[in-house]
Motif scaffolding. Structure first.
Motif, PDB file in Angstrom:
ATOM      1  N   GLU A  96      -0.251  -5.157   2.153  1.00  0.00           N
ATOM      2  CA  GLU A  96       1.087  -5.945   2.107  1.00  0.00           C
ATOM      3  C   GLU A  96       0.768  -6.863   1.040  1.00  0.00           C
ATOM      4  O   GLU A  96      -0.160  -7.208   0.169  1.00  0.00           O
ATOM      5  CB  GLU A  96       1.151  -6.852   3.345  1.00  0.00           C
ATOM      6  CG  GLU A  96       1.366  -5.857   4.491  1.00  0.00           C
ATOM      7  CD  GLU A  96       2.568  -5.111   4.596  1.00  0.00           C
ATOM      8  OE1 GLU A  96       3.597  -5.551   3.942  1.00  0.00           O
ATOM      9  OE2 GLU A  96       2.795  -4.171   5.319  1.00  0.00           O
ATOM     10  N   ASN A 103      -3.617  -6.450  -3.539  1.00  0.00           N
ATOM     11  CA  ASN A 103      -2.189  -6.211  -3.832  1.00  0.00           C
ATOM     12  C   ASN A 103      -1.947  -7.570  -4.756  1.00  0.00           C
ATOM     13  O   ASN A 103      -1.819  -8.649  -4.103  1.00  0.00           O
ATOM     14  CB  ASN A 103      -1.372  -6.251  -2.764  1.00  0.00           C
ATOM     15  CG  ASN A 103       0.069  -6.014  -3.045  1.00  0.00           C
ATOM     16  OD1 ASN A 103       0.363  -6.319  -3.949  1.00  0.00           O
ATOM     17  ND2 ASN A 103       0.902  -5.400  -2.106  1.00  0.00           N
ATOM     18  N   VAL A 121      -1.464   1.270   3.432  1.00  0.00           N
ATOM     19  CA  VAL A 121      -0.788   0.170   2.757  1.00  0.00           C
ATOM     20  C   VAL A 121      -1.462  -1.171   2.661  1.00  0.00           C
ATOM     21  O   VAL A 121      -2.136  -1.689   3.647  1.00  0.00           O
ATOM     22  CB  VAL A 121       0.349   0.033   3.969  1.00  0.00           C
ATOM     23  CG1 VAL A 121       1.281  -1.145   3.977  1.00  0.00           C
ATOM     24  CG2 VAL A 121       1.258   1.403   4.105  1.00  0.00           C
ATOM     25  N   GLU A 168       5.374  -7.409  -3.412  1.00  0.00           N
ATOM     26  CA  GLU A 168       5.947  -6.244  -2.415  1.00  0.00           C
ATOM     27  C   GLU A 168       4.872  -5.421  -1.893  1.00  0.00           C
ATOM     28  O   GLU A 168       3.468  -5.548  -2.280  1.00  0.00           O
ATOM     29  CB  GLU A 168       6.813  -5.293  -3.443  1.00  0.00           C
ATOM     30  CG  GLU A 168       7.940  -6.010  -4.174  1.00  0.00           C
ATOM     31  CD  GLU A 168       8.933  -6.730  -3.409  1.00  0.00           C
ATOM     32  OE1 GLU A 168       9.005  -6.286  -2.213  1.00  0.00           O
ATOM     33  OE2 GLU A 168       9.377  -7.579  -3.912  1.00  0.00           O
ATOM     34  N   ARG A 169       5.056  -4.847  -1.005  1.00  0.00           N
ATOM     35  CA  ARG A 169       4.083  -3.797  -0.160  1.00  0.00           C
ATOM     36  C   ARG A 169       3.492  -2.695  -1.398  1.00  0.00           C
ATOM     37  O   ARG A 169       4.472  -2.272  -2.138  1.00  0.00           O
ATOM     38  CB  ARG A 169       4.704  -3.290   1.164  1.00  0.00           C
ATOM     39  CG  ARG A 169       3.788  -2.005   1.512  1.00  0.00           C
ATOM     40  CD  ARG A 169       4.523  -1.364   2.728  1.00  0.00           C
ATOM     41  NE  ARG A 169       4.759  -2.228   3.855  1.00  0.00           N
ATOM     42  CZ  ARG A 169       5.230  -2.094   5.034  1.00  0.00           C
ATOM     43  NH1 ARG A 169       5.739  -0.797   5.268  1.00  0.00           N
ATOM     44  NH2 ARG A 169       5.270  -2.928   6.059  1.00  0.00           N
ATOM     45  N   THR A 227      11.938  -3.194  -4.881  1.00  0.00           N
ATOM     46  CA  THR A 227      11.739  -2.430  -3.661  1.00  0.00           C
ATOM     47  C   THR A 227      11.645  -0.981  -3.741  1.00  0.00           C
ATOM     48  O   THR A 227      12.896  -0.671  -3.985  1.00  0.00           O
ATOM     49  CB  THR A 227      12.410  -3.092  -2.352  1.00  0.00           C
ATOM     50  OG1 THR A 227      12.071  -4.399  -2.488  1.00  0.00           O
ATOM     51  CG2 THR A 227      11.568  -2.638  -1.115  1.00  0.00           C
TER      52      THR A 227
END
Lengths: 446, 928
Positions: A187, A157, A185, A161-162, B863
């Motif tokens: 992170e 990543n 996911v 943001e995730r 987001t």
């Protein structure tokens, strides 16, 4: 009886004529935003490299940037100050697990490479790869072939943001169900490693697709086993035509093709060598069953070293070529045609990185310019490639050369691959254009 | 019988009565008046004739009267009350009752005896008044006692022109009776000090009766006593010269004075406030009616009454010692609170009737009253049912009912469509749009509001809290509204009732046929509703060039062009042609063009002259239409009728060109039709770019298509009378059938399909509900990488009608453009920060291009949030950057807007029909 129209009916006739004329007016073009698509300079770009202990990460660019920032994942105390200089070719050993570099500067075209030796359980082979940027979709084909049980996918990543990705799998017998790798996911500022063995245990060979759902995510594969190690750069999309350039050797060549469609794909392979192209015997028609991976051993008599493979198919597929020596493997993945300059390191561990340049239907020319680490030009060589052939670029003559910039000249399409060899240690990397511009859709606001 | 007893009582001991007749230039009526006194069955003991010595004829008539006991010359310039007082001062004989008489009132022979009959029934009765009928008609009732409304209006309780059929022949207590024929007991007169000298001309009778009631006396009507009153002053038949004259506003001042002087103490402030504001409202009303004299009178009255608090205080002080009863005790004697509103309703009803102008069948047996004076009972003749007597009214009611059925799916909510944004939440939002310097629209705007917001703001005032009703009424009732205006114009151009009504209904249905109603094209709807009015007034202007209709034509052009800018161009061409054809009207037509242009203000440059003339009020939406659809009257949108519906109309219109006698008018209609067709076809092959860089959209062809069919059906209407001629009679039946096909099919389409889709009663959701509720700024990204991306900044749930045309500054647009472009290519935190500085809270992609969404996903501080559908994405901006101040217009903006609005108001008032008060002051009469 007269043919003349009575004056009283002039107006209806006029109306009729108007309707008929208007009926022949062509429909307006579909509505588009004024200006349409256009290339805009890249102001900021990032890439991520998987690393291991003692692996070297090299960073450079085709034009000096304004600033750069590197971070390791996980955050270590490694001295990364060297990477902050966006106006030089620099390298460092950042340590595990990954390094992310973000560079700013108008059309500076930052690129990164990683090179190193595998651990004992990775066969102690050598690895060399371009570092990928953020991916939308990433394909890795031929992983875990020949009992390379330490294959893995590393998701990085690059943002804060995730990020979320779906990882899909195919084996020789069809698609491999894996609910655990859907919606993975990652992170912000973290990596996630997916061991191939954990998902596709027992599969002779797998192909993997990583699809980014959200977030700034990069993906790269490490294909390793007792036979050696290779870092495999992602292929961005399925295609009916692709070019695999620059296998460092002919030995142990195995072509892997994934066909995710629901019909059998028929693949044809043509080899482009210095003397021109020829159909590889036994590779004229490879049938790849639907939703599966097929691996074909390239006959030993087909000379592949420093050549290029043109893989065409009736359905979109992704192919990769793995060659092997007694101690190591190297994987060649599809290259994209050079539409702009690309940069590659001149040497690894004191031995030169060889560049193989291939052309398709028409002859092409590239310029290869050597640069010092401080981005000073050391001279340019011109490489002419005949249509349907592949040639080796001349080795750098100057010992101060740190990296080379390859620029296509003229209209002819060229593909470039890089490889390296130290006796039985082999490695290969795809060479892709540096990110100078990006196609932006037309935008209108109100 | 009690009455008989009473009669017996006063006849056995007759009271003495002094009659006082006041005359002023009454020679026209005096002979009959005096003769009627001579003919009384019971005559007053004394008759005193008073005059102010202003004309010789009156003086001579009074002097020659043989039965007059005395002729008194009053002081100069005194009112009625003072003249009576002067007459009584000269009376030397004892008397019990005073009988007041006017010089233009004739008594019935038994008037006085009947008055006395009632007056002597009870000791508490102090004043008695007769039943007053109109002289010379003798049958219409004028008064049977009077009272006053809360707004200070004299109220008789009678309908206008109500005939006397004995329906008011029951004696009753009232607040007051007229001084014409008033019988007042002497002690009452003296205790109340007679009539108030502050009220020399008006309201003296009401004030006197009111004071008598409050002093504990009863004021009664005596309907058996009949007086015939010419009301010479009110009917302007008496030419006042010399003596006391009426001043501007005197009537109103008298009303205000009477109301305040007799108000209860604890309600004085309330009554004062009500009357003051009521008077100001009347002043505004008179201004609108361009009755400047009455407006001035209203102001004078306010100044006269409210500007002299000392006089008022003394008047109330003088009344105070006599008060025995409060106004609450007299509540039954006042007009009901509803009465002023009843008058308002009557006015509205008569206005509606004027607009509708019912078609009535001729009958021989209308309800009549005996006119020979002998028959007392009304004669009722058998009548056809009302719907046959009023076919057009029936038709209009049917259209309204059908409109409600057609609007069944959009009941109860503000209407929206892709084209039509929702109406403002409250009218204040529209008003704010006019006057605020910063609009909270998109990225903030300092633009001048569109011209049509002036109109929406004004029209919406009565619907303050439900402005959505405005667009609802406009669209749902568009068909009857257009039919009404068409029918009004139809009466000007055709005498054939059936054809005219069919034409009007067919015309009304054009708003459905074009698809304007179901698409929410309010500009086209307004244009089609107003077009017949425009044609009506323009025709009158060309035939009789005067300035008022020229102003009205200009106003109508501006109204329509504000909503449908292409109408401005059409109107200018039309006015030019009219000026060419009718040279005498050229100056008036030039004024119309000037008004129609100037009223548009900045809108003229923003929309009309900017290449966006096709863009009607609402959102710019691609509206493809083929040439065949336009030829069929359709705008090509969902909800428009199939083009073949118009075929019978086209055939009839072509046939209408055949008869020579009507060919000229038919040709004019055809020219209008072809002009409409040209506009429609031009629109169908045209595109416009609503704002720089935006995708071009195809123009809406509905207005031109509607004009085309309107012209065709008018051509048919012009030629229709030919079907009654011998030569063409054989074609009458097929023509009727073909004429009926269009309204039947179009009407059927309208009622069966309804007007919804794409029109809907729910707001078009530009952003998910949770973003709309947040009231933040969301950038909505639509399109794809091939066609391009449109980034539309919306605040809350999106712009309301009027706000959709506002744009932010070029600088902010460019910054948003760059930020979005960068976000879609090489997203970085700088892009997100830039968006935050522009005040953007969220990004929303309703139908996301996955590739582009993935790029946006990369941006830090962005987001992803849950969205309303799988194919959409929402990103929240989490930057700490502070939003920059929104663009603000200069300090002159409210003044410029106010001036613009005032210009509209002035033109509107100038265009209103001139109202002339029926109660003009005497000065005006003296001019003659």
């Amino acid at each position: 009886m007269t043919n003349r129209v009575s004056p009283r009916f002039v107006l209806p006739v006029l109306a009729l004529v108007l309707v008929v004329v208007a009926s022949f007016v062509p429909e307006p073009e579909p509505a588009t935003v004024d200006g349409g698509e256009r290339a805009v300079p890249v102001e900021q770009a990032s890439w991520a490299c998987p690393t291991q202990q003692n692996w070297t990460v090299m960073a450079g660019q085709v034009k000096a940037g304004t600033s750069a920032q590197a971070v390791t994942i996980p955050d270590t105390a490694a001295d990364l100050a060297v990477f902050s200089d966006a106006a030089s070719w620099r390298s460092a050993v950042p340590g595990p697990q990954a390094l992310v570099l973000s560079q700013e500067g108008k059309s500076s075209g930052p690129v990164g490479y990683v090179a190193g030796r595998g651990t004992k359980d990775q066969g102690e082979g050598s690895a060399f790869s371009a570092c990928p940027s953020i991916i939308d979709e990433a394909w890795f084909v031929g992983l875990a072939d020949s009992d390379r049980t330490a294959a893995k996918i590393t998701l990085v990543n690059l943002g804060s943001e995730r990020a979320v990705a779906d990882v899909s799998w195919w084996g020789e017998l069809g698609a491999i169900e894996s609910s655990d790798t859907a919606g993975l996911v990652v992170e912000g500022g973290k990596t996630k490693v997916v061991e191939v063995e954990a998902v596709a245990a027992g599969e002779a060979v797998v192909a993997v697709r990583v699809s980014r759902r959200r977030g700034a995510l990069s993906a790269i594969a490490t294909d390793a086993g007792s036979g050696g190690i290779e870092v495999v750069a992602p292929t961005s999309a399925l295609a009916k035509s692709q070019v695999l350039v620059g296998p460092p050797t002919t030995a142990g060549a195995r072509l892997a093709v994934v066909n995710p469609s629901t019909s059998t794909a028929h693949v044809k392979v043509e080899v482009r060598g210095p003397a021109g192209s020829f159909s590889a015997q036994g590779l004229e028609d490879i049938a790849v069953p639907p939703e599966s991976v097929r691996v074909v051993a390239v006959p030993a008599q087909v000379e592949l070293a420093q050549s290029a493979l043109s893989v065409t198919s009736d359905l979109p597929v992704v192919a990769s070529l793995t060659v092997a020596t007694a101690d190591d493997i190297a994987t060649v993945v599809p290259a994209s045609a050079l539409t702009g300059p690309a940069a590659v390191p001149t040497e690894l561990a004191g031995l030169p990185v060889q560049l193989v340049v291939s052309a398709a239907e028409s002859a092409a020319t590239v310029e290869v310019e050597d640069f010092t680490a401080q981005m000073e030009s050391l001279g340019t060589a011109q490489v002419d490639v005949a249509a349907g052939s592949a040639v080796l670029a001349p080795k750098p003559k100057m010992r101060d050369s740190a990296y080379r910039v390859i620029r296509p000249v003229g209209e002819g399409k060229v593909w470039v691959g890089a490889n390296w060899r130290d006796k039985n240690l082999i490695a290969a990397s795809v060479v892709r254009p540096a990110p100078l511009t990006v196609i932006a859709p037309g935008v209108s606001v109100r | 019988m009690h009455a008989d007893d009473s009669t017996q009582r006063w006849r056995t001991k007759p009271p003495s009565v002094v009659a006082v007749l006041v005359a002023h230039r009454g020679s026209r009526w005096l002979p009959q008046t005096l003769a009627s006194l001579d003919a009384l069955s019971y005559r007053p003991n004394t008759t005193v004739l008073v005059h102010d010595n202003t004309d010789q004829a009156t003086r001579d008539l009074l002097a020659a009267n043989a039965h007059a006991d005395r002729v008194v010359v009053s002081k100069d310039r005194t009112g009625f009350g003072a003249q009576v007082a002067h007459a009584l001062e000269s009376e030397t004989e004892a008397y019990d009752w005073i009988w007041l008489l006017h010089d233009d009132a004739v008594c019935a022979p038994d008037a006085l005896s009947a008055l006395l009959d009632e007056a002597t029934k009870d000791d508490s009765i102090g004043i008695v008044g007769p039943k007053i009928r109109e002289w010379p008609s003798l049958r219409r009732l004028l008064e049977v006692g009077v009272t006053v409304t809360g707004t200070g209006h004299r109220e008789t309780g009678l309908e206008s022109g109500e005939p006397d059929a004995g329906q008011h022949d029951r004696a009753q207590d009232v607040l007051a009776v007229s001084t014409a024929g008033m019988l007042v007991r002497r002690d009452v007169w003296e205790s109340l000090s007679g009539l108030d000298p502050h009220l020399p001309l008006f309201f003296d009778d009401i004030d006197f009766g009111w004071r008598a009631n409050r002093a504990g006396y009863r004021v009664r009507t005596a309907p058996k006593a009949v007086l015939f009153h010419a009301e010479a002053a009110r009917n302007r038949r008496r030419v006042r010269r010399g003596g006391i004259v009426e001043h501007s506003g005197e009537r109103r001042a008298a009303a205000l004075w009477t109301m305040l002087a007799n108000a209860d103490r604890h309600r004085f402030v309330l009554v004062s406030t009500r009357l003051l504001f009521g008077s100001l409202l009347r002043f505004v009303g008179f201004l609108f009616g361009k009755d400047l004299r009455s407006a001035r009178g209203e102001l004078v009255a306010i100044g006269h009454v409210f500007g002299k608090p000392g006089q008022m205080s003394r008047a109330r002080g003088a009344r105070k010692p006599l008060l025995r009863r409060s106004n609450r005790d007299l509540k039954d004697l006042f007009a009901s609170f509803w009465m002023p509103y009843q008058h308002g309703l009557d006015l509205a009803a008569s206005t509606v009737q004027t607009v509708v102008r019912p078609e009535e069948v001729e009958t021989m047996g209308l309800r009549t009253l005996g006119e020979d004076g002998e028959r007392d009972d009304p004669v009722v003749v058998e009548l056809p049912p009302w719907w046959r007597r009023h076919p057009w009214l029936t038709c209009v009611l049917g259209l309204f009912a059908a409109a409600l059925v057609a609007g069944r799916s959009v009941v109860g909510s503000p209407l929206t469509s892709d084209v039509l944004p929702p109406a403002a939440g409250s009218i204040s939002q529209w008003w704010a749009l006019l006057f605020e310097r910063t609009h909270l629209v998109g990225l903030g705007s300092a633009d001048q509001a569109p011209a049509y917001v002036n109109i929406l703001s004004a029209l919406g005032v009565p619907l303050w809290f439900a402005p959505g009703l405005l667009t609802w009424l406009l669209i749902v009732l568009a068909v009857p509204a257009a039919a009404l205006t068409a029918h009004r114009f139809g009466r000007l151009i055709s005498d054939d009732r059936g054809a005219r009504m069919t034409w009007a209904v067919s015309y009304g249905l054009l708003v459905v046929v074009t698809g304007a109603a179901s698409g929410g094209y309010v500009g086209t709807i307004i244009a089609l509703v107003i077009l017949p009015l425009f044609a009506n007034i323009l025709l009158r202007l060309v035939l009789e060039p005067t300035w008022p209709p020229a102003i009205t034509v200009g106003l109508l052009i501006a109204v329509v062009a504000a909503f449908a800018p292409v109408a401005w161009l059409l109107a200018m061409v039309t006015l030019g042609l009219c000026a060419f054809v009718a040279r005498p009207a050229a100056r008036q037509l030039a004024l119309s063009a000037l008004i129609g242009t100037v009223l548009l203000g900045p809108w003229l440059f923003d929309r009309v002259l900017s290449g966006r003339i096709w863009w009607e009020a609402g959102n710019p939406v691609d509206a493809p239409a083929t040439a065949l659809q336009v030829a069929g009257g359709s705008g090509g949108v969902i909800g428009a009728t199939p083009a073949w519906i118009a075929i019978p109309l086209v055939v009839l219109a072509v046939a209408a060109l055949i008869p020579p006698p009507t060919r000229r008018a038919v040709t004019v209609a055809w020219i209008v039709a072809v002009a409409g067709l040209v506009v429609g076809l031009a629109a169908s092959v045209s595109t416009f770019t609503p704002y720089p860089g935006a995708p071009a959209v195809r123009a809406w062809a509905g207005l031109g298509a509607g004009l085309w069919l309107a012209g065709l059906m008018t051509a048919v209407l012009f030629a229709w009378p030919m079907l009654r001629t011998r030569k063409y009679r054989q074609w009458a039946k097929p023509a009727v059938v073909m004429l009926a096909i269009f309204p039947i099919l179009a009407g059927g389409w309208w009622v069966v399909r309804g007007i919804d889709d794409p029109l809907q009663a729910d707001p078009v959701q530009l952003v998910p509900a949770f973003l709309a509720a947040g009231n933040g700024t969301t950038v909505v990204l639509t399109g794809d990488s091939e066609a391009g991306i449109v980034a539309d900044a919306v605040v809350g749930s999106g712009p309301f009608l009027g706000a959709e045309a506002l744009r932010t500054t070029a600088d902010r647009e460019e910054r948003l453009h760059d930020a979005v472009e960068s976000l879609l290519t090489t997203p970085s935190s700088d892009d997100v920060e830039e968006l935050a500085k522009l005040g953007v809270d969220h990004l929303y992609a309703p139908d996301v291009d996955l590739g582009l969404a993935r790029r946006i996903d990369i941006a830090p501080r962005l987001t992803q949030k849950g969205s309303d559908s799988p194919s959409s994405r929402v990103w929240a901006i989490t930057s700490d950057a502070e939003p920059e101040p929104l663009p603000t217009a200069g300090p002159l903006r409210p003044w410029i807007s106010g001036g613009w609005l005032l210009l509209w108001l002035v033109v509107f008032v100038a265009a209103l029909p001139v109202h002339r008060s029926t109660e003009e002051p005497q000065e005006a009469q003296e001019i003659e």
